[in-house]
Design an enzyme around this catalytic site. Sequence first.
Site, PDB file in Angstrom:
ATOM      1  N   TYR A 159       0.852  -1.206   0.000  1.00 28.47           N
ATOM      2  CA  TYR A 159       0.000   0.000   0.000  1.00 28.47           C
ATOM      3  C   TYR A 159       0.882   1.248   0.000  1.00 28.47           C
ATOM      4  O   TYR A 159       0.655   2.191  -0.757  1.00 28.47           O
ATOM      5  CB  TYR A 159      -0.907  -0.026   1.236  1.00 28.47           C
ATOM      6  CG  TYR A 159      -1.672   1.253   1.483  1.00 28.47           C
ATOM      7  CD1 TYR A 159      -2.720   1.644   0.657  1.00 28.47           C
ATOM      8  CD2 TYR A 159      -1.348   2.090   2.558  1.00 28.47           C
ATOM      9  CE1 TYR A 159      -3.424   2.828   0.897  1.00 28.47           C
ATOM     10  CE2 TYR A 159      -2.041   3.266   2.808  1.00 28.47           C
ATOM     11  CZ  TYR A 159      -3.084   3.629   1.969  1.00 28.47           C
ATOM     12  OH  TYR A 159      -3.765   4.796   2.205  1.00 28.47           O
ATOM     13  N   LYS A 163       1.206   4.518  -2.566  1.00 29.13           N
ATOM     14  CA  LYS A 163       1.057   5.927  -2.174  1.00 29.13           C
ATOM     15  C   LYS A 163       2.346   6.715  -2.474  1.00 29.13           C
ATOM     16  O   LYS A 163       2.281   7.901  -2.782  1.00 29.13           O
ATOM     17  CB  LYS A 163       0.635   6.038  -0.701  1.00 29.13           C
ATOM     18  CG  LYS A 163      -0.796   5.543  -0.446  1.00 29.13           C
ATOM     19  CD  LYS A 163      -1.850   6.346  -1.227  1.00 29.13           C
ATOM     20  CE  LYS A 163      -3.265   5.987  -0.839  1.00 29.13           C
ATOM     21  NZ  LYS A 163      -4.293   6.754  -1.575  1.00 29.13           N
ATOM     22  N   THR A 196     -12.433   5.436   9.373  1.00 24.80           N
ATOM     23  CA  THR A 196     -13.417   5.265   8.293  1.00 24.80           C
ATOM     24  C   THR A 196     -13.632   3.758   8.108  1.00 24.80           C
ATOM     25  O   THR A 196     -13.314   2.983   8.998  1.00 24.80           O
ATOM     26  CB  THR A 196     -12.864   5.859   6.969  1.00 24.80           C
ATOM     27  OG1 THR A 196     -11.690   5.115   6.602  1.00 24.80           O
ATOM     28  CG2 THR A 196     -12.511   7.334   7.089  1.00 24.80           C
TER      29      THR A 196
END
Length: 242
Positions: A159, A163, A196
């Site tokens: 990940y 990014k 989230t």
Amino acid sequence: MERWTGRVALVTGASVGIGAAIVRQLVQNGMKVVGCSRNIAKIEALKTELLSAKGQVIPVRCDLKNEQDIMDMFTMIKRDLGGVDVCVNNAGLAHEAPLLSGETRDWREMIDLNIIGLTICTREAVKQMREKGANDGHIFLLNSMSGHLVGSSANGHFYSATKFAVTALGEGIRHELREMKSQIRITSISPGLVETEFAVRMRKSEEKAKALYASIKCLQANDITDHVQIHDILIRPTDQVS
Ligand SMILES: NC(=O)c1ccc[n+]([C@@H]2O[C@H](COP(=O)([O-])OP(=O)(O)OC[C@H]3O[C@@H](n4cnc5c(N)ncnc54)[C@H](OP(=O)(O)O)[C@@H]3O)[C@@H](O)[C@H]2O)c1
């Protein structure tokens, strides 16, 4: 915000989390916001919630891993709304997929969404901004602290690589806009931990996500739109090279 009243924004990954918070903020400030994701029911609910706001929500079902879905969405935006003025590339995901033991399909999904989908949307958005003469158009990239630092946890390494790619893309887009003598802006936003659905999806467990979000006082999605502490802002003339 006044100059944006009545103008058109695209927010990707608008169904929940940071994307939904951005949609709320832009619509309350009078923008027409195309919100896209795979789960359109949640964006329909957002549209209903915001019916009395100054702007409006236009829900679109779009899987950003599928180029045809993206192209169809931009065709609709051009036909029905005259093209985008603002593009918020927010959709993104992480899988727990270490470099030495992770699943290839998990790596590919992160590349397809976090890098390729974001780049296709940016290319098409800039094209529409230029066609409509929106020289004050703005591209936003939802990057991450993981786009600047590689943590020690193996689960986040791939990940983080996607990014870091977003960091490089932001800089590359800035150079290409400058070379075109465009005034269109590009802004990369790199939050720390935000509570989230992100960790629920990454860890495939509500409980594990809860434990992570309980480990520190996290940012909330509204913090990204309302009252976040911004640490570093790089401000350059649009003509500057380095
Ligand atoms: N939460 C954090 O701690 C954190 C920190 C730094 C940066 N970020 C970045 O902030 C952005 C938003 O994250 P978030 O925390 O709001 O995540 P989230 O709550 O998991 O929301 C992700 C959004 O992306 C959409 N999405 C996922 N796959 C998609 C696909 N294939 N096509 C279209 N939409 C898709 C989801 O909708 P559907 O599933 O309905 O398609 C959802 O609306 C991401 O780029 C993330 O990397 C998050």
